[in-house]
Motif scaffolding. Structure first.
Motif, PDB file in Angstrom:
ATOM      1  N   GLY A 174      54.810  32.718  22.263  1.00  0.00           N
ATOM      2  CA  GLY A 174      54.638  31.539  21.423  1.00  0.00           C
ATOM      3  C   GLY A 174      54.104  30.346  22.185  1.00  0.00           C
ATOM      4  N   GLN A 175      53.755  30.533  23.468  1.00  0.00           N
ATOM      5  CA  GLN A 175      53.176  29.461  24.288  1.00  0.00           C
ATOM      6  C   GLN A 175      51.739  29.800  24.648  1.00  0.00           C
ATOM      7  OE1 GLN A 175      55.361  28.088  27.740  1.00  0.00           O
ATOM      8  NE2 GLN A 175      57.315  28.807  26.916  1.00  0.00           N
ATOM      9  N   GLN A 176      50.864  28.815  24.544  1.00  0.00           N
ATOM     10  CA  GLN A 176      49.492  28.984  25.002  1.00  0.00           C
ATOM     11  C   GLN A 176      49.461  28.751  26.513  1.00  0.00           C
ATOM     12  OE1 GLN A 176      46.719  29.844  23.309  1.00  0.00           O
ATOM     13  NE2 GLN A 176      47.738  29.978  21.323  1.00  0.00           N
ATOM     14  N   PRO A 177      49.122  29.761  27.294  1.00  0.00           N
ATOM     15  CA  PRO A 177      49.095  29.548  28.745  1.00  0.00           C
ATOM     16  C   PRO A 177      48.103  28.452  29.129  1.00  0.00           C
ATOM     17  CG  PRO A 177      48.918  31.883  28.204  1.00  0.00           C
ATOM     18  CD  PRO A 177      48.751  31.131  26.922  1.00  0.00           C
ATOM     19  N   ARG A 178      48.522  27.573  30.005  1.00  0.00           N
ATOM     20  CA  ARG A 178      47.646  26.538  30.543  1.00  0.00           C
ATOM     21  C   ARG A 178      47.519  26.670  32.056  1.00  0.00           C
ATOM     22  NH1 ARG A 178      45.759  26.555  26.464  1.00  0.00           N
ATOM     23  NH2 ARG A 178      45.969  25.099  24.713  1.00  0.00           N
ATOM     24  N   LEU A 179      48.316  27.570  32.623  1.00  0.00           N
ATOM     25  CA  LEU A 179      48.320  27.795  34.066  1.00  0.00           C
ATOM     26  C   LEU A 179      47.844  29.216  34.356  1.00  0.00           C
ATOM     27  CD1 LEU A 179      51.871  26.348  34.849  1.00  0.00           C
ATOM     28  CD2 LEU A 179      49.690  25.107  34.806  1.00  0.00           C
ATOM     29  N   PHE A 180      47.253  29.388  35.515  1.00  0.00           N
ATOM     30  CA  PHE A 180      46.751  30.710  35.913  1.00  0.00           C
ATOM     31  C   PHE A 180      46.983  30.916  37.403  1.00  0.00           C
ATOM     32  CE2 PHE A 180      42.939  32.844  37.808  1.00  0.00           C
ATOM     33  CZ  PHE A 180      43.293  34.154  37.471  1.00  0.00           C
ATOM     34  N   ARG A 181      47.544  32.060  37.738  1.00  0.00           N
ATOM     35  CA  ARG A 181      47.695  32.447  39.146  1.00  0.00           C
ATOM     36  C   ARG A 181      46.977  33.776  39.340  1.00  0.00           C
ATOM     37  NH1 ARG A 181      53.487  32.073  41.496  1.00  0.00           N
ATOM     38  NH2 ARG A 181      52.770  29.956  42.005  1.00  0.00           N
ATOM     39  N   PRO A 182      45.961  33.820  40.189  1.00  0.00           N
ATOM     40  CA  PRO A 182      45.229  35.069  40.403  1.00  0.00           C
ATOM     41  C   PRO A 182      46.076  36.083  41.164  1.00  0.00           C
ATOM     42  CG  PRO A 182      44.494  33.410  41.957  1.00  0.00           C
ATOM     43  CD  PRO A 182      45.429  32.716  41.011  1.00  0.00           C
ATOM     44  N   PRO A 183      46.022  37.346  40.784  1.00  0.00           N
ATOM     45  CA  PRO A 183      46.757  38.367  41.537  1.00  0.00           C
ATOM     46  C   PRO A 183      46.414  38.319  43.021  1.00  0.00           C
ATOM     47  CG  PRO A 183      45.941  39.289  39.489  1.00  0.00           C
ATOM     48  CD  PRO A 183      45.341  37.914  39.605  1.00  0.00           C
ATOM     49  N   TYR A 184      47.433  38.456  43.853  1.00  0.00           N
ATOM     50  CA  TYR A 184      47.302  38.454  45.314  1.00  0.00           C
ATOM     51  C   TYR A 184      46.844  37.092  45.868  1.00  0.00           C
ATOM     52  CZ  TYR A 184      47.019  43.352  43.959  1.00  0.00           C
ATOM     53  OH  TYR A 184      47.244  44.583  43.357  1.00  0.00           O
ATOM     54  N   GLY A 185      46.689  36.086  45.001  1.00  0.00           N
ATOM     55  CA  GLY A 185      46.160  34.817  45.450  1.00  0.00           C
ATOM     56  C   GLY A 185      44.685  34.879  45.798  1.00  0.00           C
ATOM     57  N   HIS A 186      43.989  35.916  45.306  1.00  0.00           N
ATOM     58  CA  HIS A 186      42.571  36.093  45.610  1.00  0.00           C
ATOM     59  C   HIS A 186      41.724  35.314  44.616  1.00  0.00           C
ATOM     60  CE1 HIS A 186      43.028  40.142  47.955  1.00  0.00           C
ATOM     61  NE2 HIS A 186      43.722  39.151  48.481  1.00  0.00           N
ATOM     62  N   LEU A 187      40.859  34.462  45.136  1.00  0.00           N
ATOM     63  CA  LEU A 187      39.995  33.645  44.293  1.00  0.00           C
ATOM     64  C   LEU A 187      38.536  33.866  44.667  1.00  0.00           C
ATOM     65  CD1 LEU A 187      41.696  30.150  43.936  1.00  0.00           C
ATOM     66  CD2 LEU A 187      41.051  31.709  42.097  1.00  0.00           C
ATOM     67  N   GLY A 188      37.783  34.519  43.795  1.00  0.00           N
ATOM     68  CA  GLY A 188      36.342  34.598  43.941  1.00  0.00           C
ATOM     69  C   GLY A 188      35.693  33.565  43.040  1.00  0.00           C
ATOM     70  N   TYR A 200      42.060  26.317  32.573  1.00  0.00           N
ATOM     71  CA  TYR A 200      43.294  26.599  33.296  1.00  0.00           C
ATOM     72  C   TYR A 200      43.460  25.687  34.507  1.00  0.00           C
ATOM     73  CZ  TYR A 200      44.283  31.101  30.933  1.00  0.00           C
ATOM     74  OH  TYR A 200      44.596  32.079  30.028  1.00  0.00           O
ATOM     75  N   GLN A 201      44.690  25.421  34.844  1.00  0.00           N
ATOM     76  CA  GLN A 201      45.052  24.870  36.145  1.00  0.00           C
ATOM     77  C   GLN A 201      45.397  26.068  37.019  1.00  0.00           C
ATOM     78  OE1 GLN A 201      45.843  21.518  37.652  1.00  0.00           O
ATOM     79  NE2 GLN A 201      45.856  22.927  39.388  1.00  0.00           N
ATOM     80  N   VAL A 202      44.708  26.231  38.137  1.00  0.00           N
ATOM     81  CA  VAL A 202      44.972  27.357  39.030  1.00  0.00           C
ATOM     82  C   VAL A 202      46.122  26.979  39.953  1.00  0.00           C
ATOM     83  CG1 VAL A 202      44.032  28.890  40.795  1.00  0.00           C
ATOM     84  CG2 VAL A 202      42.579  28.094  38.917  1.00  0.00           C
ATOM     85  N   VAL A 203      47.154  27.813  39.972  1.00  0.00           N
ATOM     86  CA  VAL A 203      48.375  27.522  40.722  1.00  0.00           C
ATOM     87  C   VAL A 203      48.599  28.603  41.776  1.00  0.00           C
ATOM     88  CG1 VAL A 203      50.858  27.120  40.577  1.00  0.00           C
ATOM     89  CG2 VAL A 203      49.369  26.450  38.666  1.00  0.00           C
ATOM     90  N   LEU A 204      48.620  28.199  43.027  1.00  0.00           N
ATOM     91  CA  LEU A 204      48.988  29.112  44.104  1.00  0.00           C
ATOM     92  C   LEU A 204      50.419  28.769  44.527  1.00  0.00           C
ATOM     93  CD1 LEU A 204      45.560  29.262  45.942  1.00  0.00           C
ATOM     94  CD2 LEU A 204      46.539  30.911  44.348  1.00  0.00           C
ATOM     95  N   TRP A 205      50.723  28.673  45.803  1.00  0.00           N
ATOM     96  CA  TRP A 205      52.089  28.371  46.195  1.00  0.00           C
ATOM     97  C   TRP A 205      52.096  27.838  47.619  1.00  0.00           C
ATOM     98  CZ3 TRP A 205      50.079  33.220  45.358  1.00  0.00           C
ATOM     99  CH2 TRP A 205      49.949  34.044  46.484  1.00  0.00           C
ATOM    100  N   SER A 206      53.182  27.156  47.975  1.00  0.00           N
ATOM    101  CA  SER A 206      53.326  26.614  49.328  1.00  0.00           C
ATOM    102  C   SER A 206      54.515  27.226  50.062  1.00  0.00           C
ATOM    103  CB  SER A 206      53.495  25.096  49.267  1.00  0.00           C
ATOM    104  OG  SER A 206      54.650  24.740  48.526  1.00  0.00           O
ATOM    105  N   LEU A 207      55.329  27.992  49.358  1.00  0.00           N
ATOM    106  CA  LEU A 207      56.522  28.608  49.942  1.00  0.00           C
ATOM    107  C   LEU A 207      56.785  29.900  49.191  1.00  0.00           C
ATOM    108  CD1 LEU A 207      58.931  28.089  51.957  1.00  0.00           C
ATOM    109  CD2 LEU A 207      60.139  27.043  50.023  1.00  0.00           C
ATOM    110  N   GLN A 208      57.251  30.924  49.896  1.00  0.00           N
ATOM    111  CA  GLN A 208      57.531  32.169  49.203  1.00  0.00           C
ATOM    112  C   GLN A 208      58.793  32.828  49.731  1.00  0.00           C
ATOM    113  OE1 GLN A 208      53.673  33.907  50.751  1.00  0.00           O
ATOM    114  NE2 GLN A 208      54.932  35.766  50.750  1.00  0.00           N
TER     115      GLN A 208
END
Length: 280
Positions: A174-188, A200-208
């Motif tokens: 019921g939510q329209q996604p506005r965020l996107f995280r590419p699998p493996y953090g791979h961005l072409g 989309y807002q592309v979201v990676l991470w700074s801590l895991q």
């Protein structure tokens, strides 16, 4: 004279000792009906199109289109947020699936913690009952349709993948996604172009999570990770995966308590973005 101050036009001559036919042969032009005059007439356009990957493929963030270009506006990529406030965004990738996702949602509910889930579209479709009606204060983002490495696909293929994932996530949650995280953090480049079409807002991470460093020690993992949290951090976790990842999920209560003891507050990625400026 050419009208430029009386200086005669400069003639381009072949350097001495250079065989004209050998030069053409080395450039791959001899035998193709292309001579030096034709090369000049083409202004390099035909050669560039054949020799450089500028008109498509995984690396290209543009396409050859004289009409309306599919890329619109701008696309932001963020790892964390610059903010003086002690805020942290907890994110989960790869779900949903029974058991793990259910356990994660139950734990977050018990401790009143919002999170951002980057769902795989095919899994949302298959395990809709796991998340339907349960997202409440959480937010959802896209993590592709089937967790393929999008950095190996061209823009059309990535767009098709993201469109399928977007539709499934929106229908089930019921939510329209506005965020996107590419699998493996791979961005072409093609992934960026396709993501821009969904705004989309592309979201990676700074801590895991550091699961493999604490086998069988959820409390130790939780203490270490809680000590590493910084203001504006985006923390990567998983609610699907190999058994060693359960260390992080089983230690979630201790981790939440440890982070809160340091004065931090859990927020969604969107709330974090509103609190500061993306660091990229």
């Amino acid at each position: 004279m050419d009208g430029s101050g009386g200086v005669p036009p400069r003639r381009h001559t072949m350097p001495r000792g250079v065989d004209r036919r050998a030069l053409l042969r080395g450039a791959g032009l001899l035998g193709c009906g292309v001579g030096l005059g034709a090369v000049g007439a083409a202004s390099g356009a035909g050669l560039l199109e054949r020799r450089l990957p500028i008109l498509g493929g995984p690396a290209s963030a543009t396409v050859a289109d004289r009409g309306r270009h599919p890329g619109q506006g701008r696309l932001d990529v963020m790892w964390s947020v610059r903010t003086p406030d002690r805020l942290v965004a907890l994110t989960f990738d790869d779900g949903p699936r029974p058991d793990w996702t259910t356990f994660t949602l139950d734990t977050l509910a018990a401790h009143d913690v919002p999170a951002t889930f980057f769902f795989v579209g095919e899994r949302v479709r298959r395990h809709a009952a796991v998340v339907r009606g349960r997202m409440g204060r959480h937010e959802v983002g896209s993590h592709s349709w089937r967790h393929a490495d999008l950095a190996t696909l061209d823009a059309d293929a990535v767009h098709t993948d993201l469109a399928r994932a977007h539709a499934a996530i929106a229908e089930v949650t019921g939510q329209q996604p506005r965020l996107f995280r590419p699998p493996y953090g791979h961005l072409g480049g093609a992934t960026l172009l396709a993501a821009s079409r969904f705004d989309y807002q592309v979201v990676l991470w700074s801590l895991q999570m550091l699961e493999s460093q604490y086998p069988g020690d959820p409390a130790g993992h939780a203490r270490d990770l809680a000590a590493r949290v910084e203001p504006g951090a985006v923390l990567l976790a998983h609610d699907v995966g190999p058994a060693d990842r359960l260390v992080a999920l089983r230690g979630l209560p201790q981790f939440i308590a440890g982070v809160r003891a340091r004065g931090f507050r859990f927020v969604t990625v969107t709330q974090l973005l509103r609190a500061g400026h993306p660091i990229g």
